[in-house]
Write an enzyme that holds these catalytic residues in place. Structure first.
Site, PDB file in Angstrom:
ATOM      1  N   LYS A  73       2.504  13.784 -18.824  1.00 27.15           N
ATOM      2  CA  LYS A  73       3.298  12.990 -19.766  1.00 27.15           C
ATOM      3  C   LYS A  73       4.161  11.910 -19.107  1.00 27.15           C
ATOM      4  CE  LYS A  73       3.681  16.278 -23.564  1.00 27.15           C
ATOM      5  NZ  LYS A  73       4.606  16.917 -24.507  1.00 27.15           N
ATOM      6  N   ASP A 109       6.920  13.790 -29.856  1.00 28.85           N
ATOM      7  CA  ASP A 109       7.480  15.150 -29.820  1.00 28.85           C
ATOM      8  C   ASP A 109       8.852  15.215 -30.506  1.00 28.85           C
ATOM      9  OD1 ASP A 109       5.332  16.316 -28.420  1.00 28.85           O
ATOM     10  OD2 ASP A 109       6.138  15.644 -26.500  1.00 28.85           O
TER      11      ASP A 109
END
Ligand code: ATR
Length: 290
Positions: A73, A109
């Site tokens: 990420k 997220d």
């Protein structure tokens, strides 16, 4: 499934390691099928240190977009052409859209968490939010909440430095929100929760192998106007959420955050809304519950 894949079918991927247990292929492929969209979602195991090659493959095969999970990420960011403001602040990207060979990165997220609060009509704008944990998930949740209008974010973590790092980002970049960092100590945590509107657990305490444990040992500080959230969704009701229930607080687990982070990514790729209720039912069939 196979019969709907044609020469025109657009490919979306998940790049990470491990990826075998990801729920994303199931969620996205079900949504593509339900909306009759000519896309398919596949998980690709890309080992640590191989994200550059992963990105080259994405470009070679002209994927429409992809998700990233552990351990890529952060590393992926140097290979992207543009990154959204929130993802740049969070310092990680979990969703990429490929437009004519240019890669645009987002982080869904934290947005998934905010959306799940909104869905429950929980007011967070201008409010004080106490958060435990300062790992990748906490970072996304805290910074997105600040970006979207939270008034105060107080972070408690076992390792103080990572909590300080997050509040520094908030205090330097989002003046409307006041960030405070504390080393995790029960008494301080209780004190901060007493005048907070939302308490979020972003640590792994409460899931295997720590199932049955809670990041706070007593619910004495939980007041009736406190909303308690755990980003854990398995088990469905962590010890923390049982404590919240006992104290008469409203609460939620992390399943809707998981679904909404996927739904927001789905919208980025396809421009369409994921049929969220259908996905919720599908995950229930797999044994996951909100
Ligand atoms: P994620 O990507 O899911 O956020 P992570 O980055 O590994 O996972 O972060 C895990 C978080 O849970 C961290 O905040 C970690 O605290 P440290 O930064 O001090 O390691 C927290 N955590 C894990 N086990 C814990 C425990 N037993 N007590 C308190 N905090 C714990």
């Amino acid at each position: 499934m196979i019969s709907r894949i044609k020469g025109t079918t657009k490919l979306i991927g998940l790049l990470g390691d491990p990826v075998k247990h990801s729920l994303s292929p199931l969620m996205h492929n079900t949504a593509f099928k339900a909306l009759n969209l000519d896309y398919v979602y596949m998980a690709f195991q890309v080992k640590e240190g191989f994200i550059k090659e992963g990105i080259e493959a994405v470009k070679t095969f002209n994927l429409e977009g992809f998700n990233l999970t552990m351990p890529h990420k952060q590393r992926v960011m140097e290979y992207l052409d543009e990154v959204s403001e929130e993802a740049a602040l969070i310092g990680s990207v979990n969703t990429v859209k490929n437009i004519d060979g240019k890669l645009f990165g987002y982080n869904t997220d934290g947005k998934g968490f905010v959306k799940s609060l909104e869905e429950k009509n929980i007011e967070y704008k201008g409010k004080k939010i106490v958060l435990t944990g300062a790992g990748g998930a906490a970072r996304a949740v805290a910074i997105q909440l600040a970006y979207d209008g939270a008034g105060e974010i107080t972070i408690f973590n076992r390792t103080m430095d990572s909590a300080v790092e997050i509040v520094d980002i908030i205090n330097k970049n989002i003046p409307s929100c006041k960030g405070k960092a504390f080393k995790l100590k029960e008494e301080e945590l209780m004190k901060e929760i007493r005048d907070a509107s939302i308490f979020v657990n972003c640590t792994s305490v409460g899931m295997e192998p720590n199932a049955g444990e809670s990041i706070i040992s007593s619910n004495k500080a939980f007041h009736k106007d406190l909303f308690v959230a755990d980003i854990i969704y398995e088990p469905k009701k962590t010890k923390l959420l049982s404590m919240a229930e006992e104290a008469g607080c409203k609460y939620m687990n992390g399943l809707m955050m998981l679904i909404w982070q996927g739904a927001i990514a789905f919208n980025i790729w396809t421009g369409k809304n994921m049929p969220v209720d259908l996905i919720k039912k599908l995950l229930e069939k797999q044994g996951f519950y909100v």
